[in-house]
Each structure stands twice: as structure tokens, then as C-alpha cells.
Motif scaffolding. Structure first.
Motif, PDB file in Angstrom:
ATOM      1  N   ALA A  95       0.827  -1.204   0.000  1.00 24.89           N
ATOM      2  CA  ALA A  95       0.000   0.000   0.000  1.00 24.89           C
ATOM      3  C   ALA A  95       0.865   1.260   0.000  1.00 24.89           C
ATOM      4  O   ALA A  95       0.519   2.266  -0.633  1.00 24.89           O
ATOM      5  N   GLU A  96       1.999   1.189   0.669  1.00 25.63           N
ATOM      6  CA  GLU A  96       2.902   2.336   0.747  1.00 25.63           C
ATOM      7  C   GLU A  96       3.598   2.616  -0.581  1.00 25.63           C
ATOM      8  O   GLU A  96       3.791   3.769  -0.958  1.00 25.63           O
ATOM      9  N   ILE A  97       3.974   1.565  -1.297  1.00 32.13           N
ATOM     10  CA  ILE A  97       4.705   1.780  -2.548  1.00 32.13           C
ATOM     11  C   ILE A  97       3.811   1.839  -3.779  1.00 32.13           C
ATOM     12  O   ILE A  97       4.258   2.281  -4.828  1.00 32.13           O
ATOM     13  N   SER A  98       2.559   1.419  -3.673  1.00 29.77           N
ATOM     14  CA  SER A  98       1.701   1.396  -4.862  1.00 29.77           C
ATOM     15  C   SER A  98       1.458   2.767  -5.481  1.00 29.77           C
ATOM     16  O   SER A  98       1.311   2.853  -6.703  1.00 29.77           O
ATOM     17  N   PRO A  99       1.411   3.881  -4.726  1.00 27.26           N
ATOM     18  CA  PRO A  99       1.270   5.176  -5.390  1.00 27.26           C
ATOM     19  C   PRO A  99       2.465   5.516  -6.289  1.00 27.26           C
ATOM     20  O   PRO A  99       2.382   6.395  -7.117  1.00 27.26           O
ATOM     21  N   ARG A 100       3.554   4.813  -6.127  1.00 26.12           N
ATOM     22  CA  ARG A 100       4.762   5.070  -6.923  1.00 26.12           C
ATOM     23  C   ARG A 100       4.814   4.174  -8.157  1.00 26.12           C
ATOM     24  O   ARG A 100       5.861   3.980  -8.744  1.00 26.12           O
ATOM     25  N   ARG A 101       3.663   3.646  -8.547  1.00 33.25           N
ATOM     26  CA  ARG A 101       3.585   2.699  -9.664  1.00 33.25           C
ATOM     27  C   ARG A 101       4.200   3.265 -10.938  1.00 33.25           C
ATOM     28  O   ARG A 101       4.826   2.555 -11.707  1.00 33.25           O
ATOM     29  N   LEU A 102       4.055   4.575 -11.170  1.00 40.60           N
ATOM     30  CA  LEU A 102       4.616   5.175 -12.375  1.00 40.60           C
ATOM     31  C   LEU A 102       6.132   5.044 -12.406  1.00 40.60           C
ATOM     32  O   LEU A 102       6.728   4.883 -13.457  1.00 40.60           O
ATOM     33  N   VAL A 103       6.758   5.101 -11.249  1.00 34.13           N
ATOM     34  CA  VAL A 103       8.209   5.005 -11.167  1.00 34.13           C
ATOM     35  C   VAL A 103       8.654   3.555 -11.076  1.00 34.13           C
ATOM     36  O   VAL A 103       9.625   3.144 -11.716  1.00 34.13           O
ATOM     37  N   LEU A 104       7.938   2.756 -10.297  1.00 28.86           N
ATOM     38  CA  LEU A 104       8.367   1.380 -10.037  1.00 28.86           C
ATOM     39  C   LEU A 104       7.912   0.379 -11.093  1.00 28.86           C
ATOM     40  O   LEU A 104       8.550  -0.645 -11.277  1.00 28.86           O
ATOM     41  N   GLY A 105       6.799   0.643 -11.733  1.00 27.88           N
ATOM     42  CA  GLY A 105       6.325  -0.244 -12.789  1.00 27.88           C
ATOM     43  C   GLY A 105       6.236  -1.692 -12.353  1.00 27.88           C
ATOM     44  O   GLY A 105       5.634  -2.033 -11.340  1.00 27.88           O
ATOM     45  N   GLY A 106       6.864  -2.596 -13.128  1.00 24.24           N
ATOM     46  CA  GLY A 106       6.817  -4.032 -12.865  1.00 24.24           C
ATOM     47  C   GLY A 106       7.558  -4.460 -11.612  1.00 24.24           C
ATOM     48  O   GLY A 106       7.388  -5.584 -11.154  1.00 24.24           O
ATOM     49  N   TRP A 107       8.371  -3.574 -11.068  1.00 21.20           N
ATOM     50  CA  TRP A 107       9.097  -3.938  -9.845  1.00 21.20           C
ATOM     51  C   TRP A 107       8.148  -4.185  -8.684  1.00 21.20           C
ATOM     52  O   TRP A 107       8.446  -4.958  -7.789  1.00 21.20           O
ATOM     53  N   ILE A 108       7.008  -3.511  -8.697  1.00 20.29           N
ATOM     54  CA  ILE A 108       6.032  -3.729  -7.619  1.00 20.29           C
ATOM     55  C   ILE A 108       5.591  -5.188  -7.613  1.00 20.29           C
ATOM     56  O   ILE A 108       5.464  -5.797  -6.549  1.00 20.29           O
ATOM     57  N   GLU A 109       5.372  -5.758  -8.793  1.00 10.35           N
ATOM     58  CA  GLU A 109       4.963  -7.159  -8.868  1.00 10.35           C
ATOM     59  C   GLU A 109       6.077  -8.075  -8.352  1.00 10.35           C
ATOM     60  O   GLU A 109       5.808  -9.074  -7.690  1.00 10.35           O
ATOM     61  N   GLN A 110       7.325  -7.735  -8.639  1.00 15.11           N
ATOM     62  CA  GLN A 110       8.442  -8.540  -8.135  1.00 15.11           C
ATOM     63  C   GLN A 110       8.517  -8.451  -6.613  1.00 15.11           C
ATOM     64  O   GLN A 110       8.723  -9.465  -5.944  1.00 15.11           O
ATOM     65  N   ILE A 111       8.355  -7.261  -6.077  1.00 20.31           N
ATOM     66  CA  ILE A 111       8.358  -7.077  -4.622  1.00 20.31           C
ATOM     67  C   ILE A 111       7.207  -7.863  -4.011  1.00 20.31           C
ATOM     68  O   ILE A 111       7.387  -8.579  -3.012  1.00 20.31           O
ATOM     69  N   HIS A 112       6.031  -7.765  -4.625  1.00 19.73           N
ATOM     70  CA  HIS A 112       4.857  -8.491  -4.132  1.00 19.73           C
ATOM     71  C   HIS A 112       5.099  -9.995  -4.144  1.00 19.73           C
ATOM     72  O   HIS A 112       4.765 -10.705  -3.186  1.00 19.73           O
ATOM     73  N   MET A 113       5.698 -10.503  -5.214  1.00 19.09           N
ATOM     74  CA  MET A 113       5.948 -11.938  -5.327  1.00 19.09           C
ATOM     75  C   MET A 113       6.907 -12.425  -4.236  1.00 19.09           C
ATOM     76  O   MET A 113       6.670 -13.456  -3.603  1.00 19.09           O
ATOM     77  N   ILE A 114       7.969 -11.669  -3.967  1.00 16.37           N
ATOM     78  CA  ILE A 114       8.933 -12.073  -2.939  1.00 16.37           C
ATOM     79  C   ILE A 114       8.277 -12.022  -1.563  1.00 16.37           C
ATOM     80  O   ILE A 114       8.442 -12.938  -0.748  1.00 16.37           O
ATOM     81  N   LEU A 115       7.514 -10.972  -1.298  1.00 16.12           N
ATOM     82  CA  LEU A 115       6.812 -10.875  -0.011  1.00 16.12           C
ATOM     83  C   LEU A 115       5.792 -11.994   0.151  1.00 16.12           C
ATOM     84  O   LEU A 115       5.689 -12.602   1.226  1.00 16.12           O
ATOM     85  N   ALA A 116       5.038 -12.277  -0.909  1.00 16.39           N
ATOM     86  CA  ALA A 116       4.017 -13.329  -0.839  1.00 16.39           C
ATOM     87  C   ALA A 116       4.659 -14.688  -0.606  1.00 16.39           C
ATOM     88  O   ALA A 116       4.155 -15.501   0.179  1.00 16.39           O
ATOM     89  N   ASP A 117       5.763 -14.953  -1.265  1.00 16.65           N
ATOM     90  CA  ASP A 117       6.464 -16.215  -1.087  1.00 16.65           C
ATOM     91  C   ASP A 117       6.961 -16.354   0.348  1.00 16.65           C
ATOM     92  O   ASP A 117       6.820 -17.406   0.975  1.00 16.65           O
TER      93      ASP A 117
END
Length: 171
Positions: A95-117
Motif C-alpha cells: 500500500a505504501e509503494i503502490s502510489p509510486r507505480r509510475l516510477v516502479l512499474g513491474g518492480w512492484i509485482e516482483q516485490i509483491h511476489m517475494i513478499l508473498a512467497d
């Protein structure tokens, strides 16, 4: 009796106020924030290499190795994005990093995947294989390196404000 009690209370209140006013503060407000001695990406890569070389931990305690992967990620996020990631849940981090989606792009999904795992291991008692842990560790390393390579923005990227998007016209 009441006058003595009131006088004692008044003296106590005055002493407490004087103590609060003149006590030395823990950190003066005019000092700049502490500058980290090393960049977050450098610390993260060092920790990743240390974990990768710890064959015993990877072989015998894969749950703990996943905890270490999560700690490395959270510490890197804290240093890179100035968020208190080690103290946050995975959902709070996202939730904290999602507003930065324009800057982070696909990295958010990578961060999410590592956290979920990592959460799967931590909360669902999933027992990963050594190869699974090594793959996750490699994905974390790739993420840190990729962000560092393309990183030209300051660490504290402000959230985009609606209406501030740059309009790109076709030429």
C-alpha cells in the motif's frame, strides 16, 4: 491540611514544568537526519551474498533462510524508499509503494511476489526446497541490481498527484 496539600501540588507542578522546559532533548531539531554510511543496494547485495554462501542455513533451515530473504528485502526497501518496511506487514508495504507505480512499474509485482512467497513460508508453514530458496534469492538480487542500474531518482519519491501527469503529444 488542604492548604498544605495545595501548596505541595503547586510546588510539584512548578518543578515538573521546569524540568520539562530545561531537560536536554534526545536529538536536537536543528541537526540533519543521519546519512546512511552505505547505500541500501550495496548492503542488500552483501547480505544476499552472505546468505548464498551459508550452505548450512540454506540446506538445513530453509524456513529461516526465507525469513532472511524477507529481512533483506524489507531493509533494502526501507533504505531505498524511506519507508519503515521492517515494521510493516506485506500489505502495508504494498500500500505504501503502490502510489509510486509510475516510477516502479513491474518492480512492484516482483516485490509483491517475494513478499508473498516469504509470507507463505512464514504463515502457511510451506517448506520450500533449497532450489526454491536459491531462485527467490536470485530474484531479489536481480530486483536490487535492476533498480540500482536504472535509479536516477532521489530516494524519497513523492506520490504522484492527480492532474500532475505530463501530457505527451505525438510529433
Amino acid at each position: 491540611g488542604g492548604g498544605i496539600a495545595a501548596l505541595t501540588l503547586l510546588i510539584f507542578a512548578a518543578a515538573w514544568m521546569a524540568w520539562r522546559r530545561f531537560k536536554p532533548s534526545k536529538q536536537p531539531a536543528d541537526l540533519p537526519p543521519a546519512v546512511p554510511s552505505r547505500p541500501a543496494w550495496e548492503v542488500a547485495l552483501e547480505e544476499i551474498n552472505l546468505l548464498r554462501r551459508d550452505e548450512q542455513l540454506l540446506e538445513e533451515d530453509r524456513v529461516q533462510s526465507h525469513h532472511r530473504i524477507s529481512e533483506i528485502l524489507r531493509t533494502w526497501l526501507q533504505g531505498r524508499f524511506s519507508i519503515r518496511a521492517p515494521e510493516m506487514t506485506s500489505e502495508e508495504i504494498l500500500a505504501e509503494i503502490s502510489p509510486r507505480r509510475l516510477v516502479l512499474g513491474g518492480w512492484i509485482e516482483q516485490i509483491h511476489m517475494i513478499l508473498a512467497d516469504s509470507d507463505l513460508v512464514k504463515f502457511a508453514k510451506f517448506a520450500p526446497s533449497k532450489e526454491h530458496s536459491l531462485v527467490l534469492l536470485q530474484e531479489l538480487e536481480d530486483l536490487v541490481r535492476e533498480v540500482h542500474r536504472s535509479d536516477t531518482s532521489p530516494p524519497d519519491i513523492p506520490s504522484p498527484i492527480e492532474g500532475d501527469e505530463v501530457i505527451i503529444h505525438a510529433s
